[in-house]
Design a protein around this motif. Structure first.
Motif, PDB file in Angstrom:
ATOM      1  N   MET A   1      35.700  43.979  40.470  1.00 42.28           N
ATOM      2  CA  MET A   1      36.210  43.881  39.135  1.00 42.28           C
ATOM      3  C   MET A   1      37.266  45.048  39.102  1.00 42.28           C
ATOM      4  O   MET A   1      38.132  44.998  37.968  1.00 42.28           O
ATOM      5  N   THR A   2      37.569  45.791  40.091  1.00 43.03           N
ATOM      6  CA  THR A   2      38.436  46.874  40.363  1.00 43.03           C
ATOM      7  C   THR A   2      39.823  46.054  40.131  1.00 43.03           C
ATOM      8  O   THR A   2      40.164  44.809  40.367  1.00 43.03           O
ATOM      9  N   THR A   3      40.798  47.091  39.256  1.00 46.33           N
ATOM     10  CA  THR A   3      42.191  46.565  39.416  1.00 46.33           C
ATOM     11  C   THR A   3      43.293  46.486  40.753  1.00 46.33           C
ATOM     12  O   THR A   3      43.991  46.180  40.508  1.00 46.33           O
ATOM     13  N   LEU A   4      42.451  46.990  41.587  1.00 46.91           N
ATOM     14  CA  LEU A   4      43.189  47.287  43.021  1.00 46.91           C
ATOM     15  C   LEU A   4      42.868  46.015  43.715  1.00 46.91           C
ATOM     16  O   LEU A   4      41.732  45.599  44.109  1.00 46.91           O
ATOM     17  N   ALA A   5      43.987  45.337  43.973  1.00 51.32           N
ATOM     18  CA  ALA A   5      43.817  43.707  44.703  1.00 51.32           C
ATOM     19  C   ALA A   5      43.431  43.867  46.306  1.00 51.32           C
ATOM     20  O   ALA A   5      43.573  44.989  46.983  1.00 51.32           O
ATOM     21  N   ASN A   6      42.511  43.094  46.656  1.00 51.10           N
ATOM     22  CA  ASN A   6      42.221  42.980  48.020  1.00 51.10           C
ATOM     23  C   ASN A   6      41.320  44.259  48.470  1.00 51.10           C
ATOM     24  O   ASN A   6      41.720  44.747  49.775  1.00 51.10           O
ATOM     25  N   ARG A   7      40.638  44.939  47.541  1.00 48.97           N
ATOM     26  CA  ARG A   7      39.864  46.030  47.752  1.00 48.97           C
ATOM     27  C   ARG A   7      38.510  45.902  47.564  1.00 48.97           C
ATOM     28  O   ARG A   7      37.757  46.389  46.632  1.00 48.97           O
ATOM     29  N   GLY A 124      39.656  58.697  39.375  1.00 53.94           N
ATOM     30  CA  GLY A 124      39.663  57.579  40.142  1.00 53.94           C
ATOM     31  C   GLY A 124      39.497  56.331  39.106  1.00 53.94           C
ATOM     32  O   GLY A 124      40.392  55.315  39.488  1.00 53.94           O
ATOM     33  N   PHE A 125      39.112  56.504  38.114  1.00 50.99           N
ATOM     34  CA  PHE A 125      39.137  55.392  37.101  1.00 50.99           C
ATOM     35  C   PHE A 125      40.696  54.967  36.431  1.00 50.99           C
ATOM     36  O   PHE A 125      41.110  53.996  36.175  1.00 50.99           O
ATOM     37  N   ALA A 126      41.146  56.105  36.170  1.00 46.74           N
ATOM     38  CA  ALA A 126      42.846  56.118  35.845  1.00 46.74           C
ATOM     39  C   ALA A 126      43.431  55.398  36.834  1.00 46.74           C
ATOM     40  O   ALA A 126      44.596  54.914  36.445  1.00 46.74           O
ATOM     41  N   ARG A 127      43.280  55.454  38.001  1.00 39.18           N
ATOM     42  CA  ARG A 127      44.007  54.725  39.259  1.00 39.18           C
ATOM     43  C   ARG A 127      43.383  53.625  39.388  1.00 39.18           C
ATOM     44  O   ARG A 127      43.949  52.790  40.477  1.00 39.18           O
ATOM     45  N   GLY A 128      42.478  53.013  38.969  1.00 39.28           N
ATOM     46  CA  GLY A 128      42.266  51.644  38.783  1.00 39.28           C
ATOM     47  C   GLY A 128      41.060  51.007  39.503  1.00 39.28           C
ATOM     48  O   GLY A 128      40.670  50.089  39.702  1.00 39.28           O
ATOM     49  N   TYR A 129      40.431  52.216  39.908  1.00 42.43           N
ATOM     50  CA  TYR A 129      38.980  52.213  40.578  1.00 42.43           C
ATOM     51  C   TYR A 129      37.535  51.778  39.746  1.00 42.43           C
ATOM     52  O   TYR A 129      37.697  52.192  38.709  1.00 42.43           O
ATOM     53  N   ASP A 130      36.869  50.927  40.110  1.00 48.78           N
ATOM     54  CA  ASP A 130      35.541  50.990  39.541  1.00 48.78           C
ATOM     55  C   ASP A 130      34.981  52.165  40.127  1.00 48.78           C
ATOM     56  O   ASP A 130      34.933  52.486  41.320  1.00 48.78           O
ATOM     57  N   VAL A 131      34.082  53.050  38.949  1.00 51.82           N
ATOM     58  CA  VAL A 131      33.813  54.217  39.492  1.00 51.82           C
ATOM     59  C   VAL A 131      32.251  54.423  38.991  1.00 51.82           C
ATOM     60  O   VAL A 131      31.864  54.391  37.866  1.00 51.82           O
TER      61      VAL A 131
END
Length: 185
Positions: A1-7, A124-131
Motif C-alpha cells: 500500500m506504500t506510495t513508493l513504487a516497486n518497493r 517515514g510516513f511523511a516520505r511515503g512509507y507504510d510504518v
C-alpha cells in the motif's frame, strides 16, 4: 500500500538501542529480548535489518554510551547508520539504503519512544512509507520532568495514537512483536 513504487519489501528498523540511551529505560531487558527475537525473525525471512545510532555531546562516537547494547549486534552487511537528529531519515543514508533494498514498509523499534522513535515514525510516513510500530519493542526512560507522564504512559500513548495513523496511499499501525510479518519481496 506504500506510495513508493516497486518497493514491496519490509525492513526492521532498530533505532538508538545504545547503552547510554537505554541504561535506565523502562522494561529495558524485556525490550532488548523482544528486539533480539525480532532481529532473528527478520534475518530468517530475508528482510533487511537497519541499525541506527544517535550521536551528540552525550553520545560521543566510540564511547561505551554510544555503542549498541551488547546483545543487539549487526551482522556484516547490515546497514548501520549514524544520525544527529531525532528523525533517522534526516541527514542520513536511510532513504537510499531502503530504496536500494526495495523497502516500502518499515517496522520501527527502539528508543527513545518520545523522541527518536516518534520522529522516525513520522519521518517515514511523511516520505511515503507504510510504518508499523512494534508495541512491545520500544522504550524510553523517566525524565523526571514536572508534568511529563511516566515512561509507561508515554509508550501506551504512542502505541494508541500510532495504531490509528492513516493517510492516502499509506498505512500506519501498531502490532505486538509476535504479530510482525516480514515480507522479503
Amino acid at each position: 500500500m506504500t506510495t513508493l513504487a516497486n518497493r514491496p519489501r519490509t525492513a526492521l528498523l532498530v533505532v538508538d538501542m545504545q547503552n547510554g540511551v537505554v541504561a535506565r529505560a523502562h522494561r529495558r531487558d524485556e525490550v532488548v529480548r523482544t528486539l533480539a527475537g525480532l532481529v532473528e525473525r527478520a534475518r530468517g525471512a530475508g528482510a533487511p535489518v537497519v541499525w541506527v545510532r544517535h550521536q551528540d555531546g552525550e553520545l560521543v562516537p566510540g564511547t561505551p554510551a554510544w555503542r549498541l547494547v551488547p546483545t543487539l549486534v549487526p551482522l556484516p552487511g547490515e546497514a548501520l547508520l549514524d544520525k544527529e537528529y531525532a528523525d533517522a531519515f534526516e541527514a542520513t543514508e536511510l532513504e537510499s539504503t531502503l530504496a536500494a533494498e526495495g523497502v516500502g514498509r518499515i517496522v520501527v523499534t527502539g528508543a527513545a519512544t518520545d523522541v527518536c522513535v516518534r520522529s522516525t515514525l513520522h519521518g517515514g510516513f511523511a516520505r511515503g512509507y507504510d510504518v508499523t510500530l512494534v508495541a512491545d519493542a520500544h522504550t524510553t526512560q523517566d525524565t523526571g520532568a514536572e508534568g511529563v507522564p511516566g515512561p509507561a504512559a508515554i509508550i501506551a500513548h504512542t502505541n494508541l495514537y500510532w495504531s490509528r495513523q492513516a493517510a492516502p496511499g499509506r498505512a500506519g499501525g501498531t502490532v505486538a512483536a509476535a504479530e510482525v510479518v516480514f515480507t522479503a519481496g
